[in-house]
Design a protein around this motif. Structure first.
Motif: not given
Length: 142
Positions: A21-25, A110-112
Motif C-alpha cells: 500500500g505504501l509503495v503503490e500510494a 484510491y490512494a486515500a
C-alpha cells in the motif's frame, strides 16, 4: 493446530498490505509506474490472502479460553480485521474496474483508501500483538 496457522498467514498478509500500500500510494503520488505496479501487486496478494487469514483467525478463536480482557481484545482484533477487508476489497474492485489500475479520475480517492487501509491493517496488527504479548491470548492460560 489452527491457532498456529493464523499467525503465519497474518504476518504475510499484513506485510503485503502495508508495504504494498505504501509503495503503490507513493507510485500514484509521484507518478512512478514501476512502484505503482509493484506495490499494486503486493496489495492484490495481500487482499486475496485476507480471506484465508480471517477464516483461520475465526477457527483459531474456537480453540482459545479467554479472560475478559482477552475476549475484548479478540473482539477488537476481529472488528479491525473485517474493516481491513472492507477497505481493501472495494479498492481491488476499483482497480479491476479500471483493468488493473484505478480509473484516472478516482486515483486520488484510491490512494486515500490505501492510506486508510494501511492504518487499519497496522491497528489490527498492533491489537494482535497486544493480545499475544500483553494478555497472553493463545500462549498462556487465562
Amino acid at each position: 493446530m489452527l491457532h498456529l496457522i493464523h499467525p503465519v498467514l497474518v504476518h504475510v498478509t499484513v506485510a503485503f498490505l502495508i508495504v504494498g500500500g505504501l509503495v503503490e500510494a507513493y507510485g500514484i503520488g509521484r507518478r512512478r509506474e514501476g512502484a505503482e505496479r509493484f506495490g499494486g501487486a503486493l496489495v492484490v496478494l495481500g487482499t486475496v490472502s485476507l480471506v484465508p487469514t480471517i477464516v483461520a483467525g475465526f477457527l483459531a478463536e474456537n480453540s482459545l479460553t479467554l479472560s475478559a480482557a482477552g475476549g475484548e481484545a479478540v473482539d477488537d482484533h476481529e472488528r479491525l480485521g473485517l474493516l481491513v477487508l472492507g477497505v481493501f476489497v472495494p479498492l481491488l474492485l476499483m482497480k479491476a474496474w479500471g483493468r488493473g489500475r484505478p480509473p484516472e479520475r478516482w486515483r486520488g480517492l484510491y490512494a486515500a483508501g490505501l492510506v486508510v487501509g494501511i492504518g487499519l491493517a497496522a491497528a489490527a496488527a498492533y491489537v494482535g500483538g497486544l493480545m499475544v504479548y500483553e494478555l497472553g491470548v493463545g500462549v498462556a492460560a487465562p
